[in-house]
Design an enzyme around this catalytic site. Structure first.
Site, PDB file in Angstrom:
ATOM      1  N   GLU A  55      -7.525  -0.285   2.852  1.00 13.63           N
ATOM      2  CA  GLU A  55      -6.696  -1.345   2.295  1.00 13.63           C
ATOM      3  C   GLU A  55      -5.533  -0.782   1.466  1.00 13.63           C
ATOM      4  O   GLU A  55      -5.745   0.050   0.572  1.00 13.63           O
ATOM      5  CB  GLU A  55      -7.582  -2.274   1.447  1.00 13.63           C
ATOM      6  CG  GLU A  55      -6.851  -3.425   0.794  1.00 13.63           C
ATOM      7  CD  GLU A  55      -6.103  -4.320   1.767  1.00 13.63           C
ATOM      8  OE1 GLU A  55      -6.672  -4.708   2.802  1.00 13.63           O
ATOM      9  OE2 GLU A  55      -4.942  -4.624   1.497  1.00 13.63           O
ATOM     10  N   THR A 104      -3.189  -7.256   6.685  1.00 14.10           N
ATOM     11  CA  THR A 104      -4.304  -6.550   7.328  1.00 14.10           C
ATOM     12  C   THR A 104      -4.496  -7.015   8.764  1.00 14.10           C
ATOM     13  O   THR A 104      -4.715  -6.212   9.674  1.00 14.10           O
ATOM     14  CB  THR A 104      -5.630  -6.802   6.578  1.00 14.10           C
ATOM     15  OG1 THR A 104      -5.435  -6.586   5.206  1.00 14.10           O
ATOM     16  CG2 THR A 104      -6.726  -5.904   7.093  1.00 14.10           C
ATOM     17  N   HIS A 136      -7.054  -3.721  -3.158  1.00 13.17           N
ATOM     18  CA  HIS A 136      -6.192  -4.852  -2.799  1.00 13.17           C
ATOM     19  C   HIS A 136      -5.550  -5.391  -4.065  1.00 13.17           C
ATOM     20  O   HIS A 136      -6.168  -5.377  -5.120  1.00 13.17           O
ATOM     21  CB  HIS A 136      -7.042  -5.941  -2.122  1.00 13.17           C
ATOM     22  CG  HIS A 136      -6.218  -7.013  -1.479  1.00 13.17           C
ATOM     23  ND1 HIS A 136      -5.620  -8.015  -2.189  1.00 13.17           N
ATOM     24  CD2 HIS A 136      -5.887  -7.220  -0.183  1.00 13.17           C
ATOM     25  CE1 HIS A 136      -4.948  -8.790  -1.366  1.00 13.17           C
ATOM     26  NE2 HIS A 136      -5.090  -8.334  -0.137  1.00 13.17           N
ATOM     27  N   ASP A 148      -3.611   0.202   6.051  1.00 11.09           N
ATOM     28  CA  ASP A 148      -3.230  -0.975   6.843  1.00 11.09           C
ATOM     29  C   ASP A 148      -1.783  -1.413   6.605  1.00 11.09           C
ATOM     30  O   ASP A 148      -1.110  -1.869   7.505  1.00 11.09           O
ATOM     31  CB  ASP A 148      -4.214  -2.141   6.637  1.00 11.09           C
ATOM     32  CG  ASP A 148      -4.325  -2.618   5.203  1.00 11.09           C
ATOM     33  OD1 ASP A 148      -3.778  -1.978   4.293  1.00 11.09           O
ATOM     34  OD2 ASP A 148      -4.986  -3.667   4.984  1.00 11.09           O
ATOM     35  N   HIS A 149      -1.290  -1.256   5.380  1.00 12.83           N
ATOM     36  CA  HIS A 149       0.082  -1.665   5.035  1.00 12.83           C
ATOM     37  C   HIS A 149       0.360  -1.198   3.613  1.00 12.83           C
ATOM     38  O   HIS A 149      -0.524  -0.647   2.961  1.00 12.83           O
ATOM     39  CB  HIS A 149       0.254  -3.190   5.134  1.00 12.83           C
ATOM     40  CG  HIS A 149      -0.839  -3.943   4.430  1.00 12.83           C
ATOM     41  ND1 HIS A 149      -0.891  -4.058   3.066  1.00 12.83           N
ATOM     42  CD2 HIS A 149      -1.943  -4.567   4.899  1.00 12.83           C
ATOM     43  CE1 HIS A 149      -1.963  -4.739   2.729  1.00 12.83           C
ATOM     44  NE2 HIS A 149      -2.635  -5.054   3.822  1.00 12.83           N
TER      45      HIS A 149
HETATM   46  C1  GP9 Z   1      -8.796 -10.050   3.622  1.00 10.08           C
HETATM   47  C2  GP9 Z   1      -8.413  -8.626   3.575  1.00 10.08           C
HETATM   48  C3  GP9 Z   1      -7.142  -8.401   2.828  1.00 10.08           C
HETATM   49  O1  GP9 Z   1      -9.970 -10.271   4.301  1.00 10.08           O
HETATM   50  O2  GP9 Z   1      -8.350  -8.099   4.854  1.00 10.08           O
HETATM   51  O3  GP9 Z   1      -6.112  -9.043   3.429  1.00 10.08           O
HETATM   52  P1  GP9 Z   1      -4.581  -8.700   3.184  1.00 10.08           P
HETATM   53  O4  GP9 Z   1      -4.118  -9.572   2.069  1.00 10.08           O
HETATM   54  O5  GP9 Z   1      -4.446  -7.266   2.851  1.00 10.08           O
HETATM   55  O6  GP9 Z   1      -3.939  -9.025   4.471  1.00 10.08           O
HETATM   56 MN    MN Z   2      -4.734  -5.408   3.699  1.00 11.10          MN
END
Ligand code: GP9
Ligand code: MN
Length: 624
Positions: free
Chosen positions: A254, A296, A411, A471-472
């Site tokens: 994340e 994500t 996150h 992921d980003h």
């Molecule tokens: C939510 C998690 C985080 O289930 O994958 O989401 P994001 O805000 O990073 O897209």
């Molecule tokens: Mn994410």
């Protein structure tokens, strides 16, 4: 003694109040809506009002009281049925109804015999409003006051309804910015705009995508196919099939950006474990995320399909029932057991629906984990217990398997509540977000370390390739001043683009570690991984290429139109030299721009037209 006189009421008002209060009660008793503060509670409380005012307000145009009463009664009944339908559905699926789900009868197959159990006699409560209205209309019709509104009065009424709607949307926007463009999650929608508006919104999304789909035809695919095939590069002989029949463990890290890798903060190493793991793996240090609003879920889309996500909204919603030729399906065909592990609600990002379309055999969501007040933070289970519990699921999987594990602790807003999880100090800048980011990254790093040790202990490590990627971004441009402080240089559009790099680590048992600096992106994961596992992709529609191919082209397009080559970056509508970090003449970037636009639009057209449903069937289309 004076005779008791029944009060008179406006039926429009009565119905509005009854349905409103009942709906709120149903929210509180039948759905598990997570409320974090009193503002959210307030929004939940008021969110049915504007819709009900509009709906029942239509009755004010009816001239006869009979017609109007009948209209109000029918609307109340329909709304009661819709709400009750959601309650029954929620009891089984812990999710709200959507149109595609309603028509996807296979879903109801899961209900099996338990459908009967979902309905209880006490459910009559859900029709209290209908019953009260029926009783009044039958037994005491005189109680109903006929409001004969003049046009200006009606206008005022609808102005109030409109004001109520904007008030509600305004509050929702402050609580959850971009809710309607990005969709996020059904629970969030219901919480913020109310269950009835949610259904209207869902209908809008659905009809928009059905129309686009209906207008598309298979012939469009030929041009796209030619483009994709022209860009296909042959895999490297030595690497193709090097991990044949191995398990594939993909860990989505994340919000992890590359700038923390092999780096320090206040003299402390931020990712000690990943730095060490990179030494034994292939590490790509010029690998970019290509996500947009779906965050994500977009990275998941890129991984599975090697196509760009949508520019607006999350393709996990807009393209959820499309036909795909996913990495997962390919693995299924090759007898892999395929799954996702993510300890959040399964409906978040519409994952439960999209994963069906992508072909995953199993989704281990929050209900497959033991989550307590102590072991969660933010949206779900903390990473350490997540990995700890996941290893148990992994040990039960038939081999070979592919599993995608999605971490969550790192996150936004990067909170760690327990002292024991805090392993390094915070950074010291004006951005609280950046300050805390290093701590959650460090926590995630240790969680991954524990997991890798568990994999070794269980014996699975040597039979698996392990892929980790960010992921980003985690730190948005809002924090540029603090970022500049950390980096020690101004965050120009070039630097900001370079910050979109996320780590990609591929660990193949028996292979030595090395760093590869090819400019690449998440699109490239699908062909690269399938080729490592010995599966051919030369016939597939995909926009990425095998990272190990000798002919790999260093040209990466981000979803917002920026692009990166070996030497230049196009960002902020300007052209930049990567080495000098100075601006270049636009003529250097110009020649690439058409290709960027073409590629992005090809990918988008596949999604909006659901074009992969025609794939492999073009010949049939051409014969009359
Ligand atoms: C939510 C998690 C985080 O289930 O994958 O989401 P994001 O805000 O990073 O897209
Ligand atoms: Mn994410």
């Amino acid at each position: 003694m004076r005779k008791w006189k029944w009060p008179t009421v406006s039926l429009v008002l009565l119905a509005t109040v009854l349905v409103w209060l009942k709906t709120y009660l149903v929210y509180k008793t039948s759905f598990d809506i997570n409320i974090e503060n009193s503002m959210q509670e307030f929004i939940l409380f008021i969110n049915p009002i504007s819709f009900l005012l509009f709906m029942f307000g239509i009755g004010l145009f009816m001239k006869s009281d009979k017609k109007r009463n009948r209209f109000i009664f029918i609307v109340t009944t329909i709304l009661a049925i819709i709400l009750y339908g959601n309650v029954a559905f929620y009891r089984f699926f812990t999710d709200f109804l959507t149109l595609p789900v309603l028509f996807q009868t296979s879903n109801f197959g899961d209900l099996g015999n338990s459908a009967g159990e979902l309905v209880q006699w006490t459910d009559i409560f859900f029709f209290t409003d209908v019953i009260i209205l029926a009783v009044i209309m039958k037994i005491r019709p005189k109680m109903i006051k006929f409001d004969s509104f003049t046009s200006p009065q009606r206008r005022a009424y609808f102005l109030v309804a409109l004001a109520m709607m904007f008030f509600n949307l305004g509050l929702a926007e402050t609580e959850r910015p971009q809710l309607l463009t990005r969709t996020f999650d059904r629970e969030m929608l219901v919480k913020n705009i109310g269950t009835y508006n949610y259904h209207l919104y869902d209908m809008f999304l659905q009809s928009k995508s059905s129309a686009q789909r209906a207008l598309a035809d298979g012939s469009e695919l030929t041009e796209i196919e030619n483009y994709v095939k022209a860009n296909y590069v042959e895999p490297d002989d030595e690497m193709f099939g090097i991990a044949k029949d191995k398990n594939l463990i993909v860990i989505s890290l994340e919000s992890l950006q590359s700038f923390v890798i092999n780096n320090e903060m206040n003299g402390e190493v931020v990712t000690p474990f990943l730095n060490e793991f990179i030494g034994e793996s292939i590490y790509f240090d010029n690998f970019y995320h290509q996500t947009q609003q779906g965050k994500t879920s977009d990275s998941e889309f890129l991984l599975d399909n090697s196509m760009y996500p949508s520019n607006r909204g999350a393709v996990f919603f807009t393209g959820a029932v499309n036909e795909y030729n996913s990495l997962t399906e390919r693995l299924n065909e090759n007898d892999y057991f395929t799954s996702v592990m993510h300890a959040n609600r399964k409906s978040f990002w519409n994952r439960d629906i999209m994963y069906d379309s992508l072909g995953y055999d199993r989704f281990y969501s929050v209900t497959d984990y033991e989550v307590t007040e102590e072991n969660k933070v933010g949206w779900g289970l903390k990473d350490k217990p997540f990995f700890d519990q996941s290893i148990e699921h992994i040990q039960e999987m038939p081999q070979p398997f592919f599993t995608k594990m999605i971490t969550l602790t790192n996150h936004h807003p990067f909170d760690l509540e327990d002292e024991e999880d805090i392993l390094i100090e915070q950074y010291d800048s004006n951005s609280n977000t950046l300050n805390k980011y290093f701590q959650t990254v460090r926590y995630m790093d240790e969680a991954v370390e524990e997991f890798v040790n568990d994999l070794k202990e269980s014996g699975i490590y040597d039979d698996s390739i392990i892929v980790m990627y960010g992921d980003h971004y985690g730190i948005s441009e809002l924090h540029n001043p603090s970022m500049a402080q950390y980096l020690g240089k101004e965050v120009t559009p070039l630097v900001s683009t370079q910050l979109q790099r996320v780590p990609l680590i591929i660990h193949i048992p028996g292979m030595e570690g090395k760093v590869m600096s090819e400019v690449s992106g998440q699109l490239d994961l699908r062909p690269t991984l399938l080729h490592l596992l010995g599966m051919d992709t030369s016939d597939d529609i995909q926009f990425g290429s095998d990272l190990f191919s000798e002919d790999f082209e260093e040209f990466t397009i981000l979803r917002d139109g920026r692009f990166i080559t070996e030497d230049i970056v196009y960002a902020g509508e300007k052209c930049w030299d990567k080495n000098t970090e100075q601006e270049l003449d636009m003529s250097v970037c110009e020649p690439y721009l058409d290709r960027v636009e073409e590629e992005l639009s090809f990918s988008e057209r596949i999604i909006t037209g659901d074009l992969l449903r025609f794939y492999g069937k073009e010949d049939e289309l051409e014969t009359p």
